[in-house]
Structures are given as structure tokens and as C-alpha cells.
Motif scaffolding. Structure first.
Motif, PDB file in Angstrom:
ATOM      1  N   CYS A   1      43.757  36.997  42.544  1.00 11.83           N
ATOM      2  CA  CYS A   1      44.859  37.916  42.865  1.00 11.83           C
ATOM      3  C   CYS A   1      46.238  37.280  42.765  1.00 11.83           C
ATOM      4  O   CYS A   1      47.229  37.928  42.993  1.00 11.83           O
ATOM      5  CB  CYS A   1      44.671  38.566  44.240  1.00 11.83           C
ATOM      6  N   LYS A   2      46.323  36.015  42.383  1.00  7.70           N
ATOM      7  CA  LYS A   2      47.646  35.399  42.229  1.00  7.70           C
ATOM      8  C   LYS A   2      48.343  35.902  40.972  1.00  7.70           C
ATOM      9  O   LYS A   2      49.566  35.912  40.904  1.00  7.70           O
ATOM     10  CB  LYS A   2      47.545  33.880  42.175  1.00  7.70           C
ATOM     11  N   LYS A   3      47.569  36.328  39.998  1.00  6.91           N
ATOM     12  CA  LYS A   3      48.113  36.882  38.756  1.00  6.91           C
ATOM     13  C   LYS A   3      47.110  37.905  38.231  1.00  6.91           C
ATOM     14  O   LYS A   3      46.094  37.548  37.650  1.00  6.91           O
ATOM     15  CB  LYS A   3      48.354  35.765  37.729  1.00  6.91           C
TER      16      LYS A   3
ATOM     17  N   GLU B   1      51.717  40.278  43.968  1.00  6.54           N
ATOM     18  CA  GLU B   1      50.946  40.877  42.878  1.00  6.54           C
ATOM     19  C   GLU B   1      50.423  42.261  43.256  1.00  6.54           C
ATOM     20  O   GLU B   1      50.441  43.182  42.440  1.00  6.54           O
ATOM     21  CB  GLU B   1      49.769  39.975  42.466  1.00  6.54           C
TER      22      GLU B   1
ATOM     23  N   LYS C   1      51.763  34.918  47.016  1.00  4.11           N
ATOM     24  CA  LYS C   1      51.625  35.301  45.603  1.00  4.11           C
ATOM     25  C   LYS C   1      50.789  36.573  45.474  1.00  4.11           C
ATOM     26  O   LYS C   1      51.106  37.460  44.676  1.00  4.11           O
ATOM     27  CB  LYS C   1      50.986  34.174  44.797  1.00  4.11           C
ATOM     28  N   SER C   2      49.733  36.657  46.249  1.00  4.17           N
ATOM     29  CA  SER C   2      48.843  37.823  46.185  1.00  4.17           C
ATOM     30  C   SER C   2      49.531  39.087  46.681  1.00  4.17           C
ATOM     31  O   SER C   2      49.366  40.161  46.102  1.00  4.17           O
ATOM     32  CB  SER C   2      47.562  37.555  46.983  1.00  4.17           C
TER      33      SER C   2
ATOM     34  N   ARG D   1      53.246  44.498  42.790  1.00  4.11           N
ATOM     35  CA  ARG D   1      53.607  44.697  41.389  1.00  4.11           C
ATOM     36  C   ARG D   1      52.722  45.733  40.708  1.00  4.11           C
ATOM     37  O   ARG D   1      53.217  46.612  40.011  1.00  4.11           O
ATOM     38  CB  ARG D   1      53.532  43.370  40.625  1.00  4.11           C
TER      39      ARG D   1
END
Length: 165
Positions: free
Chosen positions: A74-76, A107, A103-104, A110
Motif C-alpha cells: 500500500c505504499k505505492k 496512497e 505513505k499508505s 490518492r
């Protein structure tokens, strides 16, 4: 898989987020995809996806959703911005250290139009102790105020809920 185990949760999320035929839903930390399967049982036209870091869970995912479950931390995430009508994460984010947690969250923001996360938390020392004993893979033991601070500082735009032990 226990048919219908997640149906009441699925129905509440569908109603609250006004999901309709063809809605796209992502479950972050989906495990074997049982929640996704119950979503499909309720509405076959949903486009359901999941991500998980457990290769075992993905290999043993429910056959009706397995093709849409991907290995990811889930970081990217691979999807474009605002791709999903709803992104959920139920009792998963506490397993991440702070850097990967932030980061998660970004995301999830996003790729989602709307999102809902449920996280483990505590209000008292006893609840913290219970959480430490229960959540053996937990890396983020945060009070409700600390979670709110993390959500705010990462511009989380979705809904959240806490559970306590």
C-alpha cells in the motif's frame, strides 16, 4: 470462508457511501478476500479489488475474487488517482511502522473518492495493555488523539473509526 459473515458490514458501507451498480471498491489488507466476496454476493456488478502482503492469503483467496487481489504493501498502489469509489482498510494499518503508515494513508487518499479505515487504538492503560497482548504484529500503538494527529498531518480526507480491546 463463512458465507454472509461480512454481509451486514458490507450493507452498511454500501448504504452509507451510496455505492451503486458498477462501483469500484478496494480493500487494503484484504487477506483472502472474504469481505470482497460478500460484497459481490450483495451486488454482482461491483468491481472489487484487494491488496495484501500475505502471499499465503493471496494464494488461498476465495476463487471468485482471487484474480483481483494483488500483492502490495500500500505504499505505492498501481491505480490512478480517484480510481475507486470506496477504499476500505479494516484493522490493518496498525501493522505498519509510522513511515509506511503515513505513505499508505496518502496512497489511500490518492486512489479513493471516498475511504473508510478502522484502526485499533486505546484510551486507557488497560486498553493499551490489551492491544499489546492481542495485536502481535502491531507496530503502531497510538491513542485516538495520536491517530487523529496522523490523519490530519497526512491530509486524510476519509472516514475513520477506532476499536478498543
Amino acid at each position: 470462508y463463512i458465507p454472509g459473515r461480512w454481509t451486514s458490514v458490507a450493507q452498511k458501507l454500501i448504504k452509507h457511501y451510496k455505492l451503486k451498480s458498477g462501483s469500484k471498491i478496494l480493500d487494503v489488507g484484504c487477506g483472502k478476500g472474504f469481505f470482497l466476496k460478500d460484497l459481490l454476493n450483495y451486488e454482482r456488478s461491483f468491481k472489487v479489488y484487494g491488496v495484501d502482503i500475505s502471499k499465503y492469503a493471496i494464494k488461498n483467496a476465495h476463487p471468485d475474487v482471487k484474480k483481483n487481489i494483488y500483492y502490495s504493501n500500500c505504499k505505492k498502489l498501481k491505480w490512478r488517482t480517484n480510481y475507486f469509489d470506496l477504499v476500505i482498510s479494516l484493522g490493518v494499518l496498525h501493522n505498519l511502522d509510522l513511515l509506511n503508515l503515513e505513505k499508505s494513508i496518502r496512497e489511500i487518499n490518492r486512489v479513493s473518492k471516498k475511504s473508510y479505515v478502522m484502526v485499533e487504538s486505546f484510551k486507557t492503560d488497560k486498553e493499551l495493555f490489551n492491544l499489546q497482548c492481542w495485536a502481535l504484529t502491531c507496530q503502531s500503538f497510538f491513542s485516538t488523539e495520536e491517530w487523529k494527529y496522523i490523519f490530519k498531518n497526512n491530509f486524510y480526507k476519509g472516514d475513520y473509526e477506532f476499536i478498543f480491546f
